[in-house]
Design a protein around this motif. Structure first.
Motif, short mmCIF file in Angstrom:
data_model
loop_
_atom_site.label_atom_id
_atom_site.label_comp_id
_atom_site.label_asym_id
_atom_site.label_seq_id
_atom_site.Cartn_x
_atom_site.Cartn_y
_atom_site.Cartn_z
N TYR A 176 0.86 -1.18 0.00
CA TYR A 176 0.00 0.00 0.00
C TYR A 176 0.89 1.22 0.00
O TYR A 176 1.53 1.53 0.99
N ARG A 177 0.95 1.91 -1.11
CA ARG A 177 1.92 3.01 -1.24
C ARG A 177 1.26 4.39 -1.23
O ARG A 177 1.93 5.38 -1.40
N THR A 178 -0.06 4.44 -1.10
CA THR A 178 -0.68 5.77 -1.09
C THR A 178 -1.48 5.97 0.18
O THR A 178 -1.94 5.01 0.81
N ALA A 179 -1.66 7.24 0.53
CA ALA A 179 -2.48 7.58 1.69
C ALA A 179 -3.92 7.13 1.43
O ALA A 179 -4.61 6.65 2.33
N HIS A 181 -4.36 3.59 2.38
CA HIS A 181 -4.37 3.43 3.83
C HIS A 181 -5.69 3.91 4.44
O HIS A 181 -6.20 3.32 5.39
N LEU A 182 -6.23 4.98 3.87
CA LEU A 182 -7.51 5.48 4.38
C LEU A 182 -8.64 4.50 4.06
O LEU A 182 -9.52 4.27 4.88
N LYS A 198 -8.49 1.75 6.49
CA LYS A 198 -9.00 2.19 7.79
C LYS A 198 -10.53 2.18 7.79
O LYS A 198 -11.16 1.74 8.75
N ASP A 199 -11.12 2.65 6.68
CA ASP A 199 -12.58 2.62 6.56
C ASP A 199 -13.09 1.19 6.66
O ASP A 199 -14.05 0.90 7.36
N GLU A 236 -0.06 11.34 -5.65
CA GLU A 236 -1.32 11.58 -4.99
C GLU A 236 -1.39 13.05 -4.56
O GLU A 236 -0.38 13.63 -4.21
N TYR A 250 -3.63 16.08 -2.27
CA TYR A 250 -4.69 16.55 -1.37
C TYR A 250 -4.65 18.07 -1.36
O TYR A 250 -3.62 18.66 -1.66
N LEU A 273 -5.49 15.84 4.63
CA LEU A 273 -4.86 14.59 5.06
C LEU A 273 -3.97 14.91 6.25
O LEU A 273 -3.14 15.82 6.19
N LEU A 286 -1.13 13.37 8.80
CA LEU A 286 -0.19 12.25 8.93
C LEU A 286 0.51 12.33 10.29
O LEU A 286 1.08 13.36 10.64
N HIS A 345 -10.00 12.56 12.56
CA HIS A 345 -10.25 11.63 11.46
C HIS A 345 -11.68 11.75 10.96
O HIS A 345 -11.92 11.83 9.75
N ARG A 361 -12.24 13.08 7.31
CA ARG A 361 -12.69 12.02 6.39
C ARG A 361 -13.86 12.51 5.54
O ARG A 361 -13.99 12.14 4.38
N GLY A 377 -10.33 13.46 2.98
CA GLY A 377 -9.02 13.18 3.57
C GLY A 377 -9.18 12.22 4.71
O GLY A 377 -9.95 11.26 4.63
N GLY A 378 -8.45 12.46 5.79
CA GLY A 378 -8.51 11.58 6.95
C GLY A 378 -7.20 11.62 7.70
O GLY A 378 -6.27 12.32 7.28
N LEU A 379 -7.15 10.90 8.79
CA LEU A 379 -5.92 10.84 9.59
C LEU A 379 -5.32 9.45 9.52
O LEU A 379 -6.01 8.46 9.68
N LEU A 380 -4.02 9.41 9.26
CA LEU A 380 -3.30 8.14 9.28
C LEU A 380 -2.19 8.22 10.32
O LEU A 380 -1.39 9.17 10.30
N ILE A 426 2.65 6.86 10.05
CA ILE A 426 3.26 7.30 8.79
C ILE A 426 4.19 8.47 9.10
O ILE A 426 3.77 9.48 9.64
N ILE A 474 5.02 5.65 2.53
CA ILE A 474 4.21 5.76 1.32
C ILE A 474 4.86 6.72 0.34
O ILE A 474 5.84 7.39 0.65
N ASP A 475 4.29 6.76 -0.88
CA ASP A 475 4.85 7.58 -1.93
C ASP A 475 4.67 9.07 -1.61
O ASP A 475 3.81 9.43 -0.80
N ILE A 505 3.47 12.89 -1.64
CA ILE A 505 2.12 13.42 -1.80
C ILE A 505 2.22 14.91 -2.06
O ILE A 505 2.96 15.62 -1.38
#
Lengths: 283, 558
Positions: free
Chosen positions: A192-195, A198-199, A202-203, B9, B11, B37, B39, B127, B131, B135-138, B141, B161-162, B164
């Motif tokens: 999983y390489r993108t936010a 990951h979101l 989580k959902d 990606e 945001y 987003l 992080l 989050h 959301r 977006g959302g909270l991770l 990371i 992750i890649d 952003i």
């Protein structure tokens, strides 16, 4: 995207769980049933496909009604949408061939998905046949020993990295059109390489906790009549394999010599350290 | 093998760090419908956060945390602080002043908080709110740097992750902000610009009885005087629901000069009757923690923005510590909310690139910057912090004339009024005088003996480290010692809160190596016990990064 993951309940072979009788035969009644550990990788591969491309994941198994727990476990790890259990007396005691006939019929009844996932070998039978035989019965392409996966939804193709172990281990990348069957290796790694991914995970986790608690609401059980299967071709009667006998493997006797050392005896401890220093490979 | 898309990606806004500053920014952004987003590198929000911790809501500030998260005081803080005292200590004599009036100046409310509980509570709401915007909270990371295109900041890069892209980036990533450093806005070089705080969270099931307070009341005690072997700094004890936060904050340069061990200074406070009188017998420590604290008077960045990036909270040095006024989280909240507001406004006007400048304007307009970098301090500093002047004042204070003066000031009530004056505290210089000499003289001249039967037996440093939770990234140390000479990096052996001289189980230790017939003393580093405070980044020569997401120390209290 629709994926179906095949899973099996197996005896929990972990120490402290598994129980053997005096002759070394497995005591099924005393050993809890868990999801086949290798199936976890198949589930993770299906989950990755769902997270990346959306859609639905179904989990299917064949076994006694008590397999509900196994399916619940599978639902939790793959955040599955629905569960299918093929279960009745006529289906019991099937070998891999008869199991594949039943599973492939179940899959066709559900409607051929984009991807069928199976784990590599079960912890009890260890044949590694059921996935490939089911795939053969469905007459779709199969990729085995898969360690990485990507799907091109628009082109309707799957590309997989597979581990080929010969004299040297090789990694091979192959492509197949959908629908296809993927047998997932235990070396499989989700990626999983993108936010966004990951979101999405989580959902899924949040919604699945509730769903898995009432998994039976999402469980469909089919017997052989639902699948329109002839009892002669399934279960024990439909199994060409005959197990002539099961022999326990005797444990090799311990051949190591043991020397007792009193930790309070400085001289003996010194000798021990001298001996160990030679083995430590360093200074 | 997975074909990587040529497009990163994207945001609308990225907030790095889910502390109060990040949460405030996220709330404002999400409420404006901006896809945000968040992080967080901790395995859970709050896992990397330590504070003293009093959280203030100021009357004069445009934002406080309860404007943005109305339920926070009901669900996530500990106790409101309703009494506020300073204890001036000299040996075993103590003179107490009631500073409740100073504490209440400009204060709508002030609660003791524990960061793990509060930040993880905030993160759930962050989050939910972000959301809804897509977006959302991770958590878990780690953002490790800035993504640039043609030299311009356009996003962030991460360990897990890649990269952003975003139109707006809020660096709320704390005192050791890697983004602030990457942007060239902050550095960690001069010990004079930083404090180090060490803290013990202590079990206290009988807080109400011990402090004679109700369940909705709380007490804060500050300690100053000769508690800390002459190291400039002060102590604190705050009441939580059923624990106490007891700690001390030191000027890092003073800590380094004295080669003092922070954990021992903390023990000196814990064991002193002025503090131990509040502690239950037997002493039970829940958690040992430490943190680097920016001194906003010196490091609050006057223009904390660059391209699409803004800094808020500790990342921008926005921690106000002036005498008995210690405020950090509230300013982070204000800054975070102002940043969110600035971007929303700029975007509405169709000029999102102006958000950073607008944020800084609002920091000044709202009076926030004036609190962080008070003009009064800047005026007093050149005179008051000259060594000669300090010495003269200190000698004078200690002389019979000084003592007479102190007595006279007290008799007229002027001393208490001076202590309670927000005007005065804004101009307190960073010298020995207000932190050590004056409180000591006050206690010697006016104080009364204090005694207590409680025996506080603090755990050893080894035990304290052993009680902490770590997920070590074995074989991948996050700090590299660039110069292992004692001259360059030896200060870390004592200043690091999880290292000590003659202690082999910490991060830093001194070693003697023999080569070519001669011996040489060098410093060696093992990051396993690291609590990521950042002290060594300032006092030693290191390449300092945080561990990857979810790895490293995990605070349970904070």
């Amino acid at each position: 995207m629709h994926s179906i993951v095949l899973t099996k309940g197996v005896p929990d072979f972990r120490e402290g769980q598994v129980s053997f009788d005096e002759d070394g035969h497995l005591e099924r009644g005393k050993t809890p049933t868990v999801m086949n550990p290798n199936d976890e990788h198949a589930l993770q591969a299906a989950l990755q496909t769902k997270v990346r491309h959306g859609g639905r994941v179904s989990v299917m198994s064949m076994g006694p009604p008590g397999y509900g727990d196994v399916l619940q476990e599978a639902m939790e790890s793959v955040y599955a949408d629905d569960l299918y259990l093929l279960s009745d007396r006529e289906l019991a005691a099937a070998d891999t061939w008869a199991t594949a006939i039943a599973l492939s019929t179940g899959i066709e009844k559900l409607g051929l998905p984009d991807l069928v996932f199976a784990g590599f070998k079960t912890a009890d039978g260890e044949t590694g046949h059921t996935g490939p035989q089911t795939c053969w019965a469905l007459d779709i392409p199969m990729i085995t020993h898969v360690t990485g996966l990507s799907v091109d939804k628009d082109e309707r193709r799957v590309r997989a990295r597979r581990l080929v172990e010969g004299d040297v281990a090789e990694i091979e990348t192959v492509e197949a059109p959908l629908p296809a069957c993927i047998v997932v290796d235990s070396e499989f790694e989700s990626d999983y390489r993108t936010a966004g991914e990951h979101l999405a995970l989580k959902d899924l986790r949040e919604t699945t906790v509730e769903r898995a608690a009432e998994y039976d609401q999402h469980l469909t059980t089919w017997d052989h009549t639902d699948l329109n299967l002839d009892p002669d071709y399934i279960g024990l009667d439909g199994s060409p394999t005959i197990v002539s006998s099961v022999d326990p493997i005797p444990k090799p006797p311990a051949e190591r010599e043991a020397t007792m050392v009193d930790p309070g005896d400085a001289e003996a401890m010194g000798e021990l350290f001298d001996e160990m220093a030679a083995l430590s490979g360093g200074a | 093998m997975i074909p990587m898309s040529d497009q990163y990606e994207q945001y609308e806004a990225i907030v790095v760090g889910a502390g109060p500053g990040g949460a405030a920014a996220a709330a404002k952004l999400a409420d404006e419908g901006i896809e945000t987003l968040v992080l967080e590198r901790g395995v859970k929000a709050g896992a990397k956060n330590v504070s003293g911790g009093l959280l203030y809501a100021e009357d004069s500030a445009p934002y406080a945390i309860d404007n943005l998260y109305p339920q926070i005081r009901l669900e996530a803080t500990e106790r409101p602080i309703t009494e506020y005292y300073i204890q001036n200590v000299a040996g075993s004599t103590v003179k107490e002043y009631d500073l409740t009036r100073l504490h209440e100046h400009d204060t709508r409310w002030s609660d003791a908080v524990l960061r793990r509980k509060m930040d993880s509570w905030l993160a759930e709401r962050v989050h939910e709110r972000t959301r809804e915007t897509g977006g959302g909270l991770l958590s878990g990371i780690k953002v490790n740097g800035l993504l640039r295109e043609d030299g311009e900041i356009v996003g962030v890069t991460c360990d897990e992750i890649d990269p952003i892209r975003a139109e707006f980036i809020v660096a709320a990533d704390g005192v050791n902000s890697e983004l602030a450093r990457d942007a060239g806005l902050m550095n960690w070089e001069d010990p004079e610009q930083w404090f180090q705080g060490v803290k013990a969270t202590v079990e206290a099931p009988n807080v109400n009885d011990r402090f004679d307070i109700g369940p909705q009341e709380g007490v804060a005690h500050l300690f100053s005087g000769d508690l800390f072997d002459g190291v400039r700094g002060g102590g604190f004890c705050y009441t939580n629901v059923d624990t106490l936060s007891i700690g001390a904050v030191f000027h890092l340069d003073s800590l380094v000069e004295s080669a003092a061990e922070p954990h021992e200074l903390l023990n000196a406070l814990l064991e002193h009757p002025v503090c131990s009188q509040w502690i239950d017998d037997p002493y039970r420590e829940v958690e040992y923690a430490a943190k680097l604290v920016p001194d906003s008077k010196k490091v609050a960045h006057p223009d904390p923005q660059s391209d699409r990036l803004v800094l808020v909270g500790d990342a921008a040095g926005q921690m106000q510590a002036q005498g008995p006024i210690i405020k950090g989280m509230n300013h982070a909240v204000t800054a975070g909310a102002l940043a969110g507001e600035a971007f929303a406004g700029a975007k509405r006007r169709g000029e999102p690139e102006s958000a950073g400048e607008r944020y800084v304007e609002r920091l000044y307009e709202s009076g926030t910057m004036a609190k962080l970098r008070p003009k009064r301090y800047e005026r007093v500093r050149p005179i008051a912090e000259r060594e000669r002047a300090t010495e003269v004042v200190d000698r004078l204070l200690e002389s019979p004339i000084g003592r007479f003066g102190v007595r006279a000031l007290d008799a007229t009530g002027l001393l208490k009024r001076l202590y309670s004056s927000p005007f005065m505290s804004m101009s307190i210089p960073d010298t020995q005088t207000p932190y050590v000499t004056l409180p000591t003289v006050i206690a010697e001249t006016l104080g009364e003996p204090v005694s207590d039967d409680t025996t506080v037996d603090p755990p050893s440093l080894e035990q304290r480290i052993g009680e902490l939770t770590y997920d070590t990234d074995i074989g991948n140390p996050h700090i590299e010692l660039l110069d292992n000479s004692v001259e360059a990096s030896g200060a870390a052996v004592t200043a690091c809160p999880v290292s000590a001289s003659e202690f082999g189980g910490g991060c830093y230790r001194e070693e003697t190596i023999a080569s070519n017939g001669s011996t040489k003393d060098v410093v060696s580093l093992d990051t396993q016990p690291c609590i990521e405070c950042g002290t060594c980044a300032v006092v030693a020569d290191t390449a300092w990064e945080h561990p990857s997401g979810g790895r490293g120390v995990e605070f349970r209290q904070g």
